[in-house]
Motif scaffolding. Structure first.
Motif, PDB file in Angstrom:
ATOM      1  N   ILE A  57       0.851  -1.203   0.000  1.00 27.27           N
ATOM      2  CA  ILE A  57       0.000   0.000   0.000  1.00 27.27           C
ATOM      3  C   ILE A  57       0.887   1.255   0.000  1.00 27.27           C
ATOM      4  N   PRO A  58       1.798   1.398   0.962  1.00 24.54           N
ATOM      5  CA  PRO A  58       2.661   2.585   0.887  1.00 24.54           C
ATOM      6  C   PRO A  58       3.819   2.429  -0.093  1.00 24.54           C
ATOM      7  N   SER A  59       4.358   1.228  -0.172  1.00 21.46           N
ATOM      8  CA  SER A  59       5.591   1.049  -0.945  1.00 21.46           C
ATOM      9  C   SER A  59       5.396  -0.016  -2.014  1.00 21.46           C
ATOM     10  N   PRO A  60       5.427   0.336  -3.287  1.00 18.75           N
ATOM     11  CA  PRO A  60       6.078   1.528  -3.856  1.00 18.75           C
ATOM     12  C   PRO A  60       5.156   2.703  -4.147  1.00 18.75           C
ATOM     13  N   HIS A  61       3.898   2.678  -3.702  1.00 14.18           N
ATOM     14  CA  HIS A  61       2.954   3.671  -4.242  1.00 14.18           C
ATOM     15  C   HIS A  61       3.169   5.098  -3.766  1.00 14.18           C
ATOM     16  N   PHE A  62       3.381   5.308  -2.445  1.00 15.76           N
ATOM     17  CA  PHE A  62       3.344   6.682  -1.924  1.00 15.76           C
ATOM     18  C   PHE A  62       4.598   7.462  -2.330  1.00 15.76           C
ATOM     19  N   ASN A  63       4.374   8.658  -2.805  1.00 16.08           N
ATOM     20  CA  ASN A  63       5.498   9.515  -3.227  1.00 16.08           C
ATOM     21  C   ASN A  63       6.044  10.234  -1.997  1.00 16.08           C
ATOM     22  N   ALA A  64       6.683   9.432  -1.136  1.00 10.89           N
ATOM     23  CA  ALA A  64       7.181   9.923   0.158  1.00 10.89           C
ATOM     24  C   ALA A  64       8.278   8.964   0.591  1.00 10.89           C
ATOM     25  N   ASP A  65       8.875   9.232   1.762  1.00 16.46           N
ATOM     26  CA  ASP A  65       9.843   8.274   2.281  1.00 16.46           C
ATOM     27  C   ASP A  65       9.084   7.037   2.753  1.00 16.46           C
ATOM     28  N   THR A  66       9.487   5.873   2.240  1.00 10.55           N
ATOM     29  CA  THR A  66       8.853   4.620   2.658  1.00 10.55           C
ATOM     30  C   THR A  66       9.942   3.632   3.059  1.00 10.55           C
ATOM     31  N   LEU A  67       9.663   2.872   4.078  1.00  7.80           N
ATOM     32  CA  LEU A  67      10.579   1.798   4.491  1.00  7.80           C
ATOM     33  C   LEU A  67       9.816   0.492   4.310  1.00  7.80           C
ATOM     34  N   HIS A  68      10.257  -0.327   3.386  1.00  8.96           N
ATOM     35  CA  HIS A  68       9.617  -1.626   3.159  1.00  8.96           C
ATOM     36  C   HIS A  68      10.517  -2.648   3.860  1.00  8.96           C
ATOM     37  N   THR A  69      10.101  -3.098   5.027  1.00  6.61           N
ATOM     38  CA  THR A  69      11.042  -3.772   5.932  1.00  6.61           C
ATOM     39  C   THR A  69      10.883  -5.291   5.923  1.00  6.61           C
ATOM     40  N   LEU A  70      11.569  -5.937   6.843  1.00  8.53           N
ATOM     41  CA  LEU A  70      11.477  -7.397   6.982  1.00  8.53           C
ATOM     42  C   LEU A  70      10.088  -7.801   7.450  1.00  8.53           C
ATOM     43  N   HIS A  71       9.698  -9.003   7.096  1.00  3.07           N
ATOM     44  CA  HIS A  71       8.387  -9.525   7.500  1.00  3.07           C
ATOM     45  C   HIS A  71       8.258  -9.498   9.033  1.00  3.07           C
ATOM     46  N   GLY A  72       7.210  -8.871   9.516  1.00  2.00           N
ATOM     47  CA  GLY A  72       6.935  -8.844  10.957  1.00  2.00           C
ATOM     48  C   GLY A  72       7.649  -7.757  11.724  1.00  2.00           C
ATOM     49  N   ARG A  73       8.485  -6.980  11.052  1.00  2.00           N
ATOM     50  CA  ARG A  73       9.341  -6.050  11.788  1.00  2.00           C
ATOM     51  C   ARG A  73       9.019  -4.582  11.488  1.00  2.00           C
TER      52      ARG A  73
END
Ligand SMILES: Cc1ncc(C[n+]2csc(CCOP(=O)(O)OP(=O)(O)O)c2C)c(N)n1
Ligand SMILES: [Mg+2]
Length: 255
Positions: A57-73
């Motif tokens: 939902i946020p990543s890659p869509h939002f044109n902002a800083d996004t952190l796509h992190t490890l599962h569960g973290r």
């Protein structure tokens, strides 16, 4: 004045990762609508997600800083970012598997500590992206790829779990209640401390097809029929409430 919501999306994203009938796209729209109505500057925000369809939902869509992190973290990363830069408005958006199954420990402790985060859990009652395994939110009896004869375990009641862990505020709405949901997202984004919304989001591909929903629309219709406000619920008997889903905003009285 309201901006075209496309201006909040990263340029060049041509297609959606979400299946037809998935609720995650509706949720994405409502989060952006809330940000737009509050006139927040996305440059002063950080969006953190874990792994799963909801993580997109946020990543890659939002044109902002996004952190796509490890599962569960996601909450652990979000906590670190908030500690480092307390001025950031940090929003965690992820799935029920990510936030409440593998990531459940981080969720309850962030709630207990009242960490200043807004956490949105897109609950489709299953591990959608990885093939439809049972999650800690799958209903009793639900057929999933790891419970072909019906899930034998009770699901978490997420808003109660989070309130029980000490969060001052938790809410539950379905994507079929867009006006109330957008209003609550705005409330969370303007309330300091830990705020949590469970968003019921249908997954026709992994959940619906195994659980006798003929079409994606049937899952939406069921949510529309069964989701009632807590005021409506107060007027019903225990028997009448049996198949209903109580929605609304809930708070903890204790500090
Ligand atoms: C440590 C680890 N374990 C398992 C996985 C596999 N995995 C990735 S996403 C996911 C489940 C996601 O479910 P949910 O958070 O509910 O998101 P949805 O796809 O349903 O929106 C799993 C089991 C992984 N990436 N890393
Ligand atoms: Mg899920």
């Amino acid at each position: 004045m309201a901006r075209d919501l496309e201006t909040y999306l990263r340029p060049g994203i041509a297609s959606t990762p979400f299946c037809p009938g998935c609720g995650h796209g509706i949720l994405m729209n409502l989060i952006l609508r809330a940000i737009d109505e509050l006139e927040l500057d996305m440059d002063e925000m950080l969006f953190v997600s874990g792994i799963g369809c909801a993580g997109w939902i946020p990543s890659p869509h939002f044109n902002a800083d996004t952190l796509h992190t490890l599962h569960g973290r996601a909450i652990a990363f979000a906590t670190g970012a908030k500690m480092f830069n307390p001025k950031l408005k940090v929003m965690v958006i992820s799935g029920d598997g990510d936030l409440t199954s593998i990531g459940g420990n981080h969720l309850i402790h962030a709630a207990r500590r009242n960490t200043d985060l807004t956490v949105i859990c897109a609950n489709n009652m299953i591990y959608g992206m990885t093939g439809g395994q049972a999650a800690s939110t799958s209903p009793l009896g639900a057929r999933t790829s790891t419970s072909m004869d019906g899930n034998i375990y009770r699901p978490f009641d997420l808003y109660r779990l989070v309130l029980g862990a000490g969060a001052p505020f938790a809410a539950r709405f379905a994507v079929t209640q867009p006006v109330s949901l957008a209003k609550t997202i705005k409330r969370c984004l303007t309330t300091p401390g830990f705020t949590f919304i469970e968003v019921l989001s249908p997954c026709p591909t992994q959940f619906g097809r195994r659980n006798r929903y003929e079409t994606p629309a049937d899952m939406m219709k069921l949510l529309m029929e069964r989701c009632i406000s807590k005021d409506e619920a107060a007027r019903l008997s225990a028997e009448e409430l049996k198949d209903m889903i109580v929605t609304g905003e809930f708070t903890n009285e204790q500090p």
